[in-house]
Enzyme design. Structure first.
Site, mmCIF file in Angstrom:
data_model
loop_
_atom_site.group_PDB
_atom_site.id
_atom_site.type_symbol
_atom_site.label_atom_id
_atom_site.label_comp_id
_atom_site.label_asym_id
_atom_site.label_seq_id
_atom_site.Cartn_x
_atom_site.Cartn_y
_atom_site.Cartn_z
ATOM 1 N N CYS A 119 -14.910 -58.419 -8.964
ATOM 2 C CA CYS A 119 -14.489 -57.121 -8.416
ATOM 3 C C CYS A 119 -13.296 -57.207 -7.492
ATOM 4 C CB CYS A 119 -15.641 -56.484 -7.672
ATOM 5 S SG CYS A 119 -17.087 -56.313 -8.694
ATOM 6 N N HIS A 258 -13.896 -50.704 -2.404
ATOM 7 C CA HIS A 258 -14.544 -50.985 -3.691
ATOM 8 C C HIS A 258 -15.706 -50.008 -3.855
ATOM 9 C CE1 HIS A 258 -16.145 -52.985 -7.090
ATOM 10 N NE2 HIS A 258 -17.057 -53.710 -6.475
ATOM 11 N N ASN A 288 -19.752 -48.455 -10.523
ATOM 12 C CA ASN A 288 -19.001 -49.662 -10.171
ATOM 13 C C ASN A 288 -18.300 -50.185 -11.430
ATOM 14 O OD1 ASN A 288 -18.156 -52.252 -9.602
ATOM 15 N ND2 ASN A 288 -20.011 -52.841 -8.497
HETATM 16 N N1 ACO Z 1 -34.745 -47.121 -10.146
HETATM 17 C C1 ACO Z 1 -35.852 -47.034 -9.416
HETATM 18 N N2 ACO Z 1 -36.290 -48.006 -8.611
HETATM 19 C C2 ACO Z 1 -35.544 -49.124 -8.553
HETATM 20 C C3 ACO Z 1 -34.362 -49.286 -9.296
HETATM 21 C C4 ACO Z 1 -33.967 -48.217 -10.123
HETATM 22 N N3 ACO Z 1 -32.846 -48.260 -10.877
HETATM 23 N N4 ACO Z 1 -33.840 -50.496 -9.032
HETATM 24 C C5 ACO Z 1 -34.642 -51.089 -8.135
HETATM 25 N N5 ACO Z 1 -35.683 -50.259 -7.857
HETATM 26 C C6 ACO Z 1 -36.797 -50.486 -6.952
HETATM 27 C C7 ACO Z 1 -37.068 -51.949 -6.713
HETATM 28 O O1 ACO Z 1 -37.889 -52.475 -7.724
HETATM 29 C C8 ACO Z 1 -37.765 -51.913 -5.387
HETATM 30 O O2 ACO Z 1 -39.121 -51.566 -5.572
HETATM 31 P P1 ACO Z 1 -40.266 -52.304 -4.704
HETATM 32 O O3 ACO Z 1 -39.958 -51.920 -3.282
HETATM 33 O O4 ACO Z 1 -41.510 -51.708 -5.261
HETATM 34 O O5 ACO Z 1 -40.084 -53.763 -4.952
HETATM 35 C C9 ACO Z 1 -37.104 -50.742 -4.661
HETATM 36 O O6 ACO Z 1 -36.456 -49.961 -5.679
HETATM 37 C C10 ACO Z 1 -36.070 -51.165 -3.646
HETATM 38 O O7 ACO Z 1 -35.276 -52.184 -4.229
HETATM 39 P P2 ACO Z 1 -34.056 -52.809 -3.456
HETATM 40 O O8 ACO Z 1 -33.432 -53.853 -4.295
HETATM 41 O O9 ACO Z 1 -34.460 -53.161 -2.064
HETATM 42 O O10 ACO Z 1 -33.118 -51.548 -3.362
HETATM 43 P P3 ACO Z 1 -31.815 -51.408 -2.529
HETATM 44 O O11 ACO Z 1 -31.931 -50.289 -1.598
HETATM 45 O O12 ACO Z 1 -31.318 -52.730 -2.009
HETATM 46 O O13 ACO Z 1 -30.772 -50.955 -3.657
HETATM 47 C C11 ACO Z 1 -29.026 -51.885 -4.960
HETATM 48 C C12 ACO Z 1 -30.513 -51.815 -4.742
HETATM 49 C C13 ACO Z 1 -28.535 -50.480 -5.289
HETATM 50 C C14 ACO Z 1 -28.740 -52.824 -6.111
HETATM 51 C C15 ACO Z 1 -28.346 -52.380 -3.649
HETATM 52 O O14 ACO Z 1 -28.995 -53.528 -3.194
HETATM 53 C C16 ACO Z 1 -26.897 -52.683 -3.835
HETATM 54 O O15 ACO Z 1 -26.100 -51.787 -4.059
HETATM 55 N N6 ACO Z 1 -26.513 -53.944 -3.684
HETATM 56 C C17 ACO Z 1 -25.126 -54.330 -3.787
HETATM 57 C C18 ACO Z 1 -24.768 -54.430 -5.214
HETATM 58 C C19 ACO Z 1 -23.297 -54.531 -5.356
HETATM 59 O O16 ACO Z 1 -22.549 -53.946 -4.600
HETATM 60 N N7 ACO Z 1 -22.825 -55.262 -6.313
HETATM 61 C C20 ACO Z 1 -21.414 -55.348 -6.426
HETATM 62 C C21 ACO Z 1 -21.026 -56.617 -6.879
HETATM 63 S S1 ACO Z 1 -21.041 -56.665 -8.601
HETATM 64 C C22 ACO Z 1 -19.643 -55.972 -9.075
HETATM 65 O O17 ACO Z 1 -19.009 -55.273 -8.286
HETATM 66 C C23 ACO Z 1 -19.197 -56.111 -10.489
#
Ligand code: ACO
Length: 338
Positions: A119, A258, A288
């Site tokens: 990214c 980003h 993204n």
């Molecule tokens: N729908 C519903 N529930 C979901 C989903 C979904 N799509 N995905 C995860 N959950 C659930 C999980 O299973 C978890 O359930 P649990 O508590 O029963 O275990 C709950 O939601 C919370 O999960 P978290 O992973 O803690 O959720 P979080 O608030 O961290 O959000 C996310 C996840 C959106 C991926 C976040 O961590 C994030 O944005 N991280 C950064 C990712 C990123 O920026 N990547 C960029 C680099 S890659 C690139 O740019 C090409």
């Protein structure tokens, strides 16, 4: 061309973007994996994303974005001397996607290579182009970031498949009367490399039945760890780029972060003290799109009149590596008016 201080300036002469027509909404994703429109919107800020048709390749979107940037700059393809494509989904491992574009853009004899830092790739490529133009070695350099992340997305993994989309963005970098790339800051911390990767398809795990069965040709991510890294990296790298530019945050007209997660965008803007009305956001429409988020947002902001000649744009990204990249880009009068 020399700036007032006698140095050669370099900046963006034209911007372009390309998005596939097909829109994939959160509602459609609800039918594919166990998720909800509400969860995706509140946890990421994404409402929909674009997905390329199956006959398309990354080079197709890159070509469209590049042609638009060239046309807006009023520079023909044959005047392009170097093409840098930032991508993690090249058409094939080799030849590079930049090489494929060289022929299609009519950039005869141009140097062409791909740059792979996920990214952060667009800002890395921009920094490389800036150095080549300012040194006087090259005149017109096409910097393109394009990815079809849909091709490496595991559509059975709800924790990643709701996040990504396909796009390409391009900037033509050339000599300008004022300094353009005022300051940049690139870096990596590979201790977190395992948090974001596509495990197979390289020399470590070449494609075989086992890698396919174990779904190792898809992007794997530890979202929580990447999230933590992102908030710190964006704040630190933005501060350093602004310091290197010799400016303060009050001098920044538009912050283009980003577009990975609205919560990361908001947290970084808050930390930097940049008000929301100076932050450009389009994550709701595209998700993204890897390295393409910044040039697509810049092109859109320029089309809408949000940014133009005279403005200082702060672009900040993070991604695989784990890596970060930030740049303060002064838009000069050579960026043609809309
Ligand atoms: N729908 C519903 N529930 C979901 C989903 C979904 N799509 N995905 C995860 N959950 C659930 C999980 O299973 C978890 O359930 P649990 O508590 O029963 O275990 C709950 O939601 C919370 O999960 P978290 O992973 O803690 O959720 P979080 O608030 O961290 O959000 C996310 C996840 C959106 C991926 C976040 O961590 C994030 O944005 N991280 C950064 C990712 C990123 O920026 N990547 C960029 C680099 S890659 C690139 O740019 C090409």
């Amino acid at each position: 061309m020399k700036t007032k201080t006698g140095e050669r300036g370099a900046s963006i002469l034209g911007l372009g973007r390309a998005l596939p027509e097909r829109v994939l909404t959160n509602r459609e994703l609800e039918t594919m994996v166990d998720t909800s429109d509400e969860w995706i919107k509140t946890r990421t800020g994404i409402s929909e994303r674009r997905i390329a048709d199956e006959h398309m390749a990354t080079s197709d979107l890159c070509e469209e974005a590049a042609l638009q940037a060239l046309q807006r700059a009023g520079v023909p393809g044959e005047s392009v001397e170097m093409i840098i494509v930032a991508t993690v989904t090249p058409d094939m491992v080799f030849p590079s996607t930049a090489c494929l574009l060289q022929d299609r853009l009519g950039a005869e004899g141009a140097a062409a290579f791909d740059l792979q830092v996920g990214c952060t790739g667009f800002i890395y490529a921009l920094a490389v182009a800036d150095k080549f133009v300012r040194s006087g070695a090259y005149e017109n350099i096409l910097v393109i970031a394009g990815d079809l992340l849909s091709r490496i997305t595991d559509w059975e993994d709800r924790s990643t498949c709701v996040l990504f989309g396909d796009a390409a963005g391009a900037a033509l970098v050339g000599p300008t009367s004022e300094a353009g790339i005022l300051g940049s800051y690139l870096g990596t911390d590979a201790k977190g490399a395992h948090h974001l990767k596509m495990p197979a398809g390289g020399s470590l795990h070449p494609a075989c039945t086992e890698t396919v069965e174990q779904r190792m040709h898809y992007l794997r991510m530890n979202g929580r760890e990447v999230f933590k890294f992102a908030v710190t990296a964006m704040g630190d790298s933005a501060s350093e780029a602004v310091r290197r530019a010799g400016l303060t945050f009050d001098d920044i007209d538009c912050y283009i972060p980003h577009q990975a997660n609205i919560r990361i965008i908001d947290a970084s803007a808050k930390r930097l003290g940049i008000p929301r009305d100076r932050v450009y956001i389009n994550i709701d429409r595209y998700g993204n799109t890897s390295g393409a988020t910044v040039p697509v947002a810049m092109a859109e902001a320029w089309e809408e009149g949000v940014i133009g000649p005279g403005d200082n744009v702060l672009a900040v990204t993070f991604g695989a590596g784990l890596s970060w990249a930030a740049a303060v880009i002064h838009l000069t009068e050579e960026l043609k008016n809309r």
